[in-house]
Design a protein around this motif. Structure first.
Motif, PDB file in Angstrom:
ATOM      1  N   ASP A 309       0.837  -1.197   0.000  1.00  0.00           N
ATOM      2  CA  ASP A 309       0.000   0.000   0.000  1.00  0.00           C
ATOM      3  C   ASP A 309       0.874   1.250   0.000  1.00  0.00           C
ATOM      4  O   ASP A 309       2.056   1.214   0.321  1.00  0.00           O
ATOM      5  N   VAL A 310       0.286   2.360  -0.399  1.00  0.00           N
ATOM      6  CA  VAL A 310       1.044   3.593  -0.577  1.00  0.00           C
ATOM      7  C   VAL A 310       1.608   4.107   0.744  1.00  0.00           C
ATOM      8  O   VAL A 310       2.690   4.697   0.772  1.00  0.00           O
ATOM      9  N   ALA A 311       0.901   3.906   1.821  1.00  0.00           N
ATOM     10  CA  ALA A 311       1.403   4.377   3.108  1.00  0.00           C
ATOM     11  C   ALA A 311       2.680   3.644   3.500  1.00  0.00           C
ATOM     12  O   ALA A 311       3.628   4.241   4.028  1.00  0.00           O
ATOM     13  N   THR A 312       2.729   2.338   3.244  1.00  0.00           N
ATOM     14  CA  THR A 312       3.928   1.563   3.572  1.00  0.00           C
ATOM     15  C   THR A 312       5.116   2.014   2.740  1.00  0.00           C
ATOM     16  O   THR A 312       6.232   2.180   3.249  1.00  0.00           O
ATOM     17  N   ILE A 313       4.898   2.206   1.437  1.00  0.00           N
ATOM     18  CA  ILE A 313       5.981   2.654   0.565  1.00  0.00           C
ATOM     19  C   ILE A 313       6.480   4.026   1.006  1.00  0.00           C
ATOM     20  O   ILE A 313       7.686   4.283   1.059  1.00  0.00           O
ATOM     21  N   GLY A 314       5.579   4.915   1.340  1.00  0.00           N
ATOM     22  CA  GLY A 314       5.981   6.228   1.818  1.00  0.00           C
ATOM     23  C   GLY A 314       6.753   6.166   3.113  1.00  0.00           C
ATOM     24  O   GLY A 314       7.709   6.922   3.325  1.00  0.00           O
ATOM     25  N   ALA A 315       6.371   5.252   4.018  1.00  0.00           N
ATOM     26  CA  ALA A 315       7.077   5.121   5.288  1.00  0.00           C
ATOM     27  C   ALA A 315       8.511   4.650   5.085  1.00  0.00           C
ATOM     28  O   ALA A 315       9.441   5.138   5.737  1.00  0.00           O
ATOM     29  N   VAL A 316       8.720   3.687   4.175  1.00  0.00           N
ATOM     30  CA  VAL A 316      10.078   3.213   3.888  1.00  0.00           C
ATOM     31  C   VAL A 316      10.912   4.348   3.296  1.00  0.00           C
ATOM     32  O   VAL A 316      12.086   4.529   3.652  1.00  0.00           O
ATOM     33  N   ALA A 317      10.314   5.112   2.376  1.00  0.00           N
ATOM     34  CA  ALA A 317      11.023   6.257   1.807  1.00  0.00           C
ATOM     35  C   ALA A 317      11.460   7.222   2.894  1.00  0.00           C
ATOM     36  O   ALA A 317      12.594   7.727   2.884  1.00  0.00           O
ATOM     37  N   GLY A 318      10.575   7.472   3.854  1.00  0.00           N
ATOM     38  CA  GLY A 318      10.917   8.384   4.941  1.00  0.00           C
ATOM     39  C   GLY A 318      12.052   7.866   5.805  1.00  0.00           C
ATOM     40  O   GLY A 318      12.931   8.635   6.218  1.00  0.00           O
ATOM     41  N   GLN A 319      12.067   6.556   6.083  1.00  0.00           N
ATOM     42  CA  GLN A 319      13.125   5.995   6.916  1.00  0.00           C
ATOM     43  C   GLN A 319      14.488   6.119   6.235  1.00  0.00           C
ATOM     44  O   GLN A 319      15.485   6.480   6.862  1.00  0.00           O
ATOM     45  N   ILE A 320      14.545   5.811   4.934  1.00  0.00           N
ATOM     46  CA  ILE A 320      15.837   5.878   4.235  1.00  0.00           C
ATOM     47  C   ILE A 320      16.265   7.328   4.055  1.00  0.00           C
ATOM     48  O   ILE A 320      17.443   7.671   4.250  1.00  0.00           O
ATOM     49  N   ALA A 321      15.321   8.198   3.698  1.00  0.00           N
ATOM     50  CA  ALA A 321      15.660   9.612   3.555  1.00  0.00           C
ATOM     51  C   ALA A 321      16.166  10.189   4.870  1.00  0.00           C
ATOM     52  O   ALA A 321      17.099  11.001   4.893  1.00  0.00           O
ATOM     53  N   GLY A 322      15.569   9.754   5.979  1.00  0.00           N
ATOM     54  CA  GLY A 322      16.001  10.240   7.286  1.00  0.00           C
ATOM     55  C   GLY A 322      17.409   9.823   7.654  1.00  0.00           C
ATOM     56  O   GLY A 322      18.045  10.463   8.500  1.00  0.00           O
ATOM     57  N   ARG A 323      17.913   8.758   7.025  1.00  0.00           N
ATOM     58  CA  ARG A 323      19.285   8.296   7.290  1.00  0.00           C
ATOM     59  C   ARG A 323      20.287   8.907   6.322  1.00  0.00           C
ATOM     60  O   ARG A 323      21.485   8.670   6.420  1.00  0.00           O
ATOM     61  N   GLY A 324      19.796   9.717   5.359  1.00  0.00           N
ATOM     62  CA  GLY A 324      20.656  10.206   4.300  1.00  0.00           C
ATOM     63  C   GLY A 324      21.872  10.969   4.781  1.00  0.00           C
ATOM     64  O   GLY A 324      23.006  10.678   4.379  1.00  0.00           O
ATOM     65  N   CYS A 411      18.283  10.372  -1.652  1.00  0.00           N
ATOM     66  CA  CYS A 411      17.629  10.582  -0.351  1.00  0.00           C
ATOM     67  C   CYS A 411      16.769  11.841  -0.362  1.00  0.00           C
ATOM     68  O   CYS A 411      15.673  11.866   0.216  1.00  0.00           O
ATOM     69  N   ARG A 412      17.250  12.879  -1.042  1.00  0.00           N
ATOM     70  CA  ARG A 412      16.429  14.103  -1.146  1.00  0.00           C
ATOM     71  C   ARG A 412      15.182  13.849  -1.990  1.00  0.00           C
ATOM     72  O   ARG A 412      14.099  14.368  -1.693  1.00  0.00           O
ATOM     73  N   ILE A 413      15.320  13.057  -3.056  1.00  0.00           N
ATOM     74  CA  ILE A 413      14.146  12.727  -3.875  1.00  0.00           C
ATOM     75  C   ILE A 413      13.140  11.921  -3.065  1.00  0.00           C
ATOM     76  O   ILE A 413      11.923  12.149  -3.150  1.00  0.00           O
ATOM     77  N   LEU A 414      13.639  10.974  -2.256  1.00  0.00           N
ATOM     78  CA  LEU A 414      12.733  10.182  -1.422  1.00  0.00           C
ATOM     79  C   LEU A 414      11.961  11.069  -0.465  1.00  0.00           C
ATOM     80  O   LEU A 414      10.746  10.893  -0.269  1.00  0.00           O
ATOM     81  N   ALA A 415      12.655  12.024   0.136  1.00  0.00           N
ATOM     82  CA  ALA A 415      11.976  12.922   1.068  1.00  0.00           C
ATOM     83  C   ALA A 415      10.938  13.781   0.339  1.00  0.00           C
ATOM     84  O   ALA A 415       9.804  13.953   0.815  1.00  0.00           O
ATOM     85  N   ALA A 416      11.302  14.311  -0.839  1.00  0.00           N
ATOM     86  CA  ALA A 416      10.382  15.171  -1.580  1.00  0.00           C
ATOM     87  C   ALA A 416       9.203  14.379  -2.132  1.00  0.00           C
ATOM     88  O   ALA A 416       8.052  14.857  -2.101  1.00  0.00           O
ATOM     89  N   ALA A 417       9.474  13.175  -2.636  1.00  0.00           N
ATOM     90  CA  ALA A 417       8.390  12.360  -3.191  1.00  0.00           C
ATOM     91  C   ALA A 417       7.382  11.997  -2.119  1.00  0.00           C
ATOM     92  O   ALA A 417       6.165  11.981  -2.359  1.00  0.00           O
ATOM     93  N   ARG A 418       7.891  11.693  -0.937  1.00  0.00           N
ATOM     94  CA  ARG A 418       6.975  11.349   0.169  1.00  0.00           C
ATOM     95  C   ARG A 418       6.202  12.584   0.634  1.00  0.00           C
ATOM     96  O   ARG A 418       4.997  12.515   0.881  1.00  0.00           O
ATOM     97  N   ARG A 419       6.889  13.717   0.714  1.00  0.00           N
ATOM     98  CA  ARG A 419       6.254  14.939   1.225  1.00  0.00           C
ATOM     99  C   ARG A 419       5.185  15.462   0.276  1.00  0.00           C
ATOM    100  O   ARG A 419       4.127  15.934   0.702  1.00  0.00           O
ATOM    101  N   ASP A 420       5.450  15.378  -1.039  1.00  0.00           N
ATOM    102  CA  ASP A 420       4.544  15.969  -2.026  1.00  0.00           C
ATOM    103  C   ASP A 420       3.514  14.986  -2.573  1.00  0.00           C
ATOM    104  O   ASP A 420       2.770  15.310  -3.502  1.00  0.00           O
ATOM    105  N   TRP A 421       3.499  13.785  -2.043  1.00  0.00           N
ATOM    106  CA  TRP A 421       2.618  12.738  -2.578  1.00  0.00           C
ATOM    107  C   TRP A 421       1.168  13.012  -2.199  1.00  0.00           C
ATOM    108  O   TRP A 421       0.822  13.191  -1.028  1.00  0.00           O
ATOM    109  N   VAL A 422       0.315  13.078  -3.203  1.00  0.00           N
ATOM    110  CA  VAL A 422      -1.119  13.196  -2.973  1.00  0.00           C
ATOM    111  C   VAL A 422      -1.774  11.929  -3.518  1.00  0.00           C
ATOM    112  O   VAL A 422      -2.016  11.802  -4.713  1.00  0.00           O
ATOM    113  N   PRO A 423      -2.034  10.928  -2.655  1.00  0.00           N
ATOM    114  CA  PRO A 423      -2.585   9.647  -3.146  1.00  0.00           C
ATOM    115  C   PRO A 423      -3.888   9.846  -3.887  1.00  0.00           C
ATOM    116  O   PRO A 423      -4.733  10.657  -3.512  1.00  0.00           O
TER     117      PRO A 423
END
Length: 504
Positions: A309-324, A411-423
């Motif tokens: 689901d989209v929420a799970t994918i977004g959460a993983v993106a946030g975790q990796i971006a946060g470690r960038g 990592c910056r793309i992951l953060a931006a993609a998660r932040r700007d995502w409108v499901p």
């Protein structure tokens, strides 16, 4: 004129008969010969060459952005080769002959590439497969006159010598002055991907594509899915589009860390290698725990429906971006290891002109000042996200620096993609059209992956994959010529060469 846009070669192609929308055109024999002549002075970038058993197709990138395919019927099983004007076409010409038995006239090299004489028949995809000759002739290599003149020696590395590298035979001519010539012989990892995809349902073909090249599963699946979606006139939803972006950037981070660790081992920087291996394992472990597959296989499917689901994918993106930021600090600390700069600076230089002539893109091309990033062509990306730039030195040091910069960029793309995502919450169905053909691309961790597909009734009738590995093979032969033999392994690893991806 930019990258061949509106140039004479592209205009000549478009004078042919349109057969697939506005991107594939059929030329007669005279038109094809005229195209080859036009390419002598026209910088139109060459991407790939293949056959469907009936025609020969050549893919170019007009203006650096628009796929443009020229097709011709090979009269009496022959066509005028492109390698005399596009050196990057040499290996695809050899593959095409091995698989379909179609001969390139005026080619730079006509030796087999995939067929080592051990197949059950010759030209297995051709209309009339031939009998196999027995016993097979051993693989041929080019003579190296400089070695004979200097009373030097020839060193063979691989394909089966007990070492952990991928199956490939690298032949080095050695003289007192270093490497006097280098040549690859691959084909040992050929798995018949083109033949196996024929007749497959879309989902099965996408699963197979995900196993084409380790470290580029998402890229291969996304490129094939886009080709199928173009062929069936299918538009995917915003959720699937953004999910593909996230999965591709996670894959890029993991593969860059893998390649950096291999470079570190070859350079004697064991602390750097261990650091990158540990960081990569963190990423892979998170992917495995979340998606059920460490290498992100089977998460991209035609039509865009994802196993997750989209929420799970977004959460993983946030975790990796946060470690960038922490990842970059750790890597850069180990890059300061005394002696590493002297080991990699000026080593294995690929000049921009040669990178352009051989069609080398991806991280290697960008380290040689070639601005080539297929993400600008992919839906879901914003151009302002692609801020990692290029490097100008083209050596091992530049390829290291480019990878580190792109890890931060991902990592910056992951953060931006998660932040700007409108499901959008609206799954889409594939097969708006039953029959057609399409082109799809995805920027993989090591360069652009392209797929062409022809479909009918929910199955793939014919397909062609183009992985950047073949361009790496040609570039490595050039770069290794004149290098110190002790640097050979380091140079090869800095390219991230995948023998399996070159042997599709």
């Amino acid at each position: 004129m930019r990258n061949g846009a509106n140039g004479p070669a592209a205009a000549l192609i478009r004078q042919g008969e349109a057969e697939a929308g506005a991107w594939r055109f059929r030329l007669d024999e005279d038109g094809w010969h005229g195209l080859v002549e036009a390419l002598r002075d026209d910088p139109l970038p060459f991407v790939g060459l293949w056959s469907d058993g009936q025609d020969v197709h050549a893919l170019f990138l007009d203006g650096g952005e628009s796929p443009l395919v020229a097709s011709v019927v090979p009269e009496t099983g022959r066509y005028l080769g492109l390698s005399s004007v596009r050196p990057a076409a040499s290996l695809p010409e050899r593959c095409l002959h091995d698989l379909w038995g179609i001969e390139a006239m005026n080619a730079r090299d006509v030796r087999p590439w995939l067929d080592h004489g051990l197949w059950t028949g010759t030209w297995p995809l051709g209309a009339r497969p031939g009998p196999v000759s027995w016993p097979p002739d051993p693989p041929e290599f080019r003579p190296i006159p400089a070695v004979a003149r200097a009373n030097g020696m020839v060193q063979g590395i691989g394909p089966a010598d007990g070492m952990p590298q991928a199956p490939g035979h690298l032949r080095l001519g050695l003289t007192g002055g270093g490497i006097a010539g280098a040549e690859w012989r691959l084909g040992y990892a050929h798995r018949g991907l083109v033949a196996r995809m024929r007749g497959m349902e879309f989902a099965a073909a996408a699963r197979l594509a995900g196993r084409a090249a380790a470290g580029a599963s998402v890229a291969h699946q996304a490129a094939l899915c886009r080709a199928i979606e173009a062929a069936t006139d299918t538009a995917i939803g915003a959720d699937a589009m953004r999910s593909r972006v996230i999965l591709a950037e996670i894959e890029r981070v993991a593969t860059h860390l893998h390649d950096l660790s291999r470079i570190g081992r070859a350079a004697g920087a064991s602390a750097l290698a261990a650091c990158c291996e540990r960081l990569r394992e963190e990423v892979l472990h998170l992917c495995g725990r979340t998606f059920g597959h460490r290498m992100l296989m089977d998460l991209v499917v035609p039509g865009g429906m994802l196993d997750g689901d989209v929420a799970t994918i977004g959460a993983v993106a946030g975790q990796i971006a946060g470690r960038g930021d922490d990842m970059l600090r750790e890597i850069r600390r180990h890059l300061a290891w005394p002696g590493l700069a002297g080991r990699v600076r000026g080593c294995g230089t690929l000049a921009e002109a040669m990178a352009r002539a051989l069609g080398v893109g991806g991280v290697v091309g960008r380290a040689s000042a070639r601005e080539d990033d297929a993400r600008r062509l992919e839906p879901g990306y914003r151009r302002e996200w692609l801020d990692s730039g290029v490097r100008g030195d083209g050596d091992v040091a530049a390829r290291i620096d480019q990878r580190v910069a792109e890890i931060g960029g991902s990592c910056r793309i992951l953060a931006a993609a998660r932040r700007d995502w409108v499901p959008d919450g609206a799954p889409r169905d594939v097969l708006s059209r039953q029959t057609g053909e399409g082109i799809g691309c995805a920027e993989g961790p090591r360069g652009a992956v392209w797929y062409w597909a022809r479909v009918a009734g929910g199955v793939v009738q014919a397909a062609f994959p183009r992985d950047p590995a073949l361009t790496h093979v040609a570039a490595l032969e050039h770069v290794l010529d004149g290098a110190d033999p002790e640097d050979a392994d380091l140079i090869v690893r800095s390219f991230g060469l995948s023998a399996a991806a070159a042997d599709l």
